[in-house]
Scaffold this motif. Structure first.
Motif: not given
Lengths: 128, 128
Positions: A101-128
């Motif tokens: 389990s990790i905590l991340l701090v980044e500007p809004k809008g940053v995609v977890n896979t950065g410049e890479v698109t990966d069908a399995k791993l690219t996920n937009a941030v969701k609220d919880i």
């Protein structure tokens, strides 16, 4: 402000989801997102060309891999953090399928896979 | 990047100082400081007119007091966080002289006492 201030309890927030490599926003700080995620096994090599990225481990052991010449891999246990500088390729992973389990701090809008698109791993941030 | 990447171990960083209400920078994230502090008893009422402020408790119990109408006090234990919105007056305190360790995230240059100057409590951030 809200009518009733409540602490954000990270253990509780972590109990609300099980999907991996899919950051959940628990709070915002100016134009930054405070996010948590569960991760296991290997992510994808990627970078964020416009921003540093903060990783703070809440439980388990996370390895952040870097390419040779970029300072070597970092192994983070609970309450250890690391800032991946902007533009530096990295690939987080865990050993032996451990769920971390990790905590991340980044500007809004940053995609977890950065410049890479990966069908399995690219996920937009969701609220919880 | 540095020649050798090293984790930032918050427990180790906390072991390097004992002064209270004096934030130490452990890392920077873009134009933000990642800071830790030890606090005890009551701080001063203040606000930060230009920025939100993230409090994450690492050990102990922190109460963040707010004025009536601003949502009520928040009591934070370990691994609980709260974002104080910009412009909202607040006053952190601990009970019975407990020493509490916290992590703070704020833009560079933010002074801990905000708009207030207090000879005992106003401290510029220092590196550790």
């Amino acid at each position: 402000m809200s009518n009733t201030n409540k602490p954000i309890d990270l253990a509780h927030s972590l109990s609300l989801f099980n999907d991996l490599w899919s950051p959940k926003r628990v709070a915002t700080l100016n134009d930054y997102d405070i996010k948590i995620a569960k991760v296991s096994d290997s992510f994808v090599w990627h970078s964020h060309k416009d921003t540093d990225e903060l990783f703070l481990v809440l439980s388990g052991t996370l390895t952040i891999q870097f390419h040779p010449g970029d300072g070597g891999n970092v192994v983070l246990g609970p309450n250890q953090l690391f800032i991946v500088p902007k533009g530096v390729e990295h690939c987080p992973r865990t050993e032996n399928g451990e769920e971390v389990s990790i905590l991340l701090v980044e500007p809004k809008g940053v995609v977890n896979t950065g410049e890479v698109t990966d069908a399995k791993l690219t996920n937009a941030v969701k609220d919880i």
